[in-house]
Design a protein around this motif. Sequence first.
Motif, PDB file in Angstrom:
ATOM      1  N   ARG A 104      57.461   4.505  45.807  1.00 16.82           N
ATOM      2  CA  ARG A 104      58.272   3.306  46.030  1.00 16.82           C
ATOM      3  C   ARG A 104      57.633   2.037  45.476  1.00 16.82           C
ATOM      4  O   ARG A 104      58.192   0.954  45.656  1.00 16.82           O
ATOM      5  N   THR A 105      56.445   2.140  44.858  1.00 20.11           N
ATOM      6  CA  THR A 105      55.743   0.954  44.363  1.00 20.11           C
ATOM      7  C   THR A 105      55.303   1.170  42.926  1.00 20.11           C
ATOM      8  O   THR A 105      55.526   2.227  42.332  1.00 20.11           O
ATOM      9  N   THR A 106      54.636   0.165  42.380  1.00 21.62           N
ATOM     10  CA  THR A 106      54.190   0.212  40.985  1.00 21.62           C
ATOM     11  C   THR A 106      52.706   0.542  40.855  1.00 21.62           C
ATOM     12  O   THR A 106      52.139   0.436  39.770  1.00 21.62           O
ATOM     13  N   TYR A 107      52.053   0.932  41.951  1.00 22.31           N
ATOM     14  CA  TYR A 107      50.630   1.268  41.886  1.00 22.31           C
ATOM     15  C   TYR A 107      50.428   2.590  41.143  1.00 22.31           C
ATOM     16  O   TYR A 107      51.248   3.517  41.238  1.00 22.31           O
ATOM     17  N   ALA A 139      55.657   0.169  51.835  1.00 25.35           N
ATOM     18  CA  ALA A 139      55.784  -0.076  50.394  1.00 25.35           C
ATOM     19  C   ALA A 139      56.117  -1.538  50.114  1.00 25.35           C
ATOM     20  O   ALA A 139      55.621  -2.121  49.143  1.00 25.35           O
ATOM     21  N   ASP A 140      56.941  -2.129  50.954  1.00 27.72           N
ATOM     22  CA  ASP A 140      57.315  -3.532  50.775  1.00 27.72           C
ATOM     23  C   ASP A 140      56.090  -4.440  50.884  1.00 27.72           C
ATOM     24  O   ASP A 140      55.871  -5.323  50.045  1.00 27.72           O
ATOM     25  N   ASP A 196      50.340  -6.869  45.957  1.00 26.95           N
ATOM     26  CA  ASP A 196      50.169  -6.898  44.505  1.00 26.95           C
ATOM     27  C   ASP A 196      50.632  -8.238  43.936  1.00 26.95           C
ATOM     28  O   ASP A 196      49.998  -8.800  43.031  1.00 26.95           O
ATOM     29  N   HIS A 224      58.586  -5.674  38.540  1.00 26.87           N
ATOM     30  CA  HIS A 224      57.535  -5.401  37.549  1.00 26.87           C
ATOM     31  C   HIS A 224      57.999  -5.789  36.154  1.00 26.87           C
ATOM     32  O   HIS A 224      57.251  -6.359  35.350  1.00 26.87           O
ATOM     33  N   ILE A 230      54.508   6.025  49.565  1.00 31.89           N
ATOM     34  CA  ILE A 230      54.300   4.652  49.086  1.00 31.89           C
ATOM     35  C   ILE A 230      54.220   4.621  47.572  1.00 31.89           C
ATOM     36  O   ILE A 230      54.792   3.739  46.922  1.00 31.89           O
ATOM     37  N   GLN A 276      53.712  -3.956  47.956  1.00 33.54           N
ATOM     38  CA  GLN A 276      54.159  -4.668  46.757  1.00 33.54           C
ATOM     39  C   GLN A 276      53.885  -6.167  46.900  1.00 33.54           C
ATOM     40  O   GLN A 276      53.531  -6.842  45.928  1.00 33.54           O
ATOM     41  N   ALA A 335      61.431  -2.749  43.026  1.00 35.98           N
ATOM     42  CA  ALA A 335      60.048  -2.746  42.580  1.00 35.98           C
ATOM     43  C   ALA A 335      59.967  -2.707  41.055  1.00 35.98           C
ATOM     44  O   ALA A 335      59.171  -3.407  40.428  1.00 35.98           O
TER      45      ALA A 335
END
Length: 624
Positions: free
Chosen positions: A299-302, A74-75, A81, A386, A296, A78, A382
């Motif tokens: 834990r992320t902004t996707y 996830a890190d 991105d 964002h 993932i 990110q 995260a």
Amino acid sequence: MGRRRSFLSEYFFSGSTASALRLIIILFIATLSSALLTWGAIDHFDRRFAFEQSRLRAENVLGLAEIWLANFLADYAQSLDIISNTTTFTRAVQDPGYHGDALRDFDAWLAARPAIAQLRYIDSAGREVLRSERVNEQIVAAPEADLQNKASRYYFQTTIGLPEHALYLSPIDLNVEFGRIETPWRPVVRLALPIYGSAPEARGILIMNLDAGSILEAIEDMARPLGQPVQLLNAQGYWLSGAQKADLFGFMFDNDHTLARQDPALWSQVRTAHAGTVLQDRVRTSYISLPLADLIRSRTTYDSVNTQESTLYMLVDLPLAGGLFSSRNIPGIALLIVACAAFSIYTATMIAGRKRAEEQARASEAQVIRLDRMAGLGALVASVSHELNTPIGNAMMTATTIDHRASELSRTVSEGRIGRNALFSMVSDIREGVSMMTASLYRASEIIGSFKQFAIDQTSDRRRSFELKDYLQETLKLLKPQFTRSGITLIAGEIAAVTMESFPGPLGQVVTNLLINARVHGFKGETRGHVKVSAKRVGSDHVAIIVSDNGHGMTPEQLRKALDPFFTTAVADGGSGLGLTIVNNIVGGVLHGKLDIESTPDQGTSVTLLIPIVAPSGNGQFTN
């Protein structure tokens, strides 16, 4: 010699000593039997204890490996991105004149993040446009003559068709260059996302190759205390690590060296549950499944995470010890016949061993709580990153405009053709831009300040005085972006103004876990709803914090098991079943409070925390 034999005969067979001999024999048999029975019981307990202890250690290692792997991927996802949104890369996509700047940025990323093996931009036709890679510990930008066409590779064909804000995660495989597997082997996993401009079709893809060898080595290091390797398998049952080299990455060599073929029963069991233990042929196998896409995405902004390999599996085999009369105990039994006193030494050893095991169990429980806290803090990082994009982006755009207007003013003044009105207009524009930029940076400073205090509290168990209303509102402000993206409304209800003398870090962890739990489990499959947080004083020395939602609610059976360890209704989504258990332990331990859950199917759930305003000092506090 003859005189000695005569003396022994008189002693053992005379009328007065025959009874003593019989008593000695009886006592010896009774003592030896009791010792053997006691040893047998202790040996059975020892093997059961060792079984449970090794099972807990194995599950702890597998759980730690799951959290580490999910956070690691996830890190870097990110980071990918962030790279795609940098001004340098955006310009390079549109104008080849910026390719050099973009490659320098790529080199900087490789230098800062050692797990990145390669960073590339591939256009919509599959041609590599930019490529920076690590070669023999050196970071180099590939010259144009070395750029390849990757249109036929599976990761390009999949990623180029994804929508905007989607991530592609490749299987872990061996790197292929010019159609051949690299030697020595270089395991890689790829993260990629499509790059869109103003046109509806993707302009290309940005792809990051990660050195999966470092991932596999980290998992091996975590498993070292077990004395047995952790086996990592893909969704088809091929070994990625933890096996003989001839059995690794069989799918790359078109062989059938899989767990499904070697042990079909074990493979079937592993695939039917998220985690568990299988006992067969005096070998206990602990396993856990890793739904990478879900881990993932959480834990992320996707918006979505796409992968051709939805699940990985981790297994560890631990052989069981033999029984009392196995070969390992023969020397001990021989010593026991001549000295039953060894039993007391063994008992003392067992007591000391049990005490150490209990201390390790308490340390493991505290470690699980800390890991849960760090995982929640990672998700907030995260969200905060964002949230910072808007004010920082506005400030950058305003600074660019001010620079342009200042350059225009300088040029006009130097040419001596500026009028009074034009001068006032340009100065007014610059002042307005500075005001807008100051407001944007002040907003960014507010976000960072809020997160800084929250992070300090989350990484320590320090007792301090704080305002409950302010603390809860700051927590809600940090979590709000996660709710906004999911369509669920986060509401701050009536919160009493109470000055607490307690532990804000554990309290924040509890509230954060409850809110995320409500968002993830209370509204599964829904895009509308609300979660409300309120607080009120109860009596003169307690406060009640209520987290309620209008989601799906729980059945009576689910409500009865809600606090049981490893009980979850979201196994397929990567749920561990430890969320509410950790919350309950923190509330009852550090905060010295009580947890109450009320829920009705299709009407929502309400969780009430009743905690003292002034927390008692001492045994409830964790020590980092």
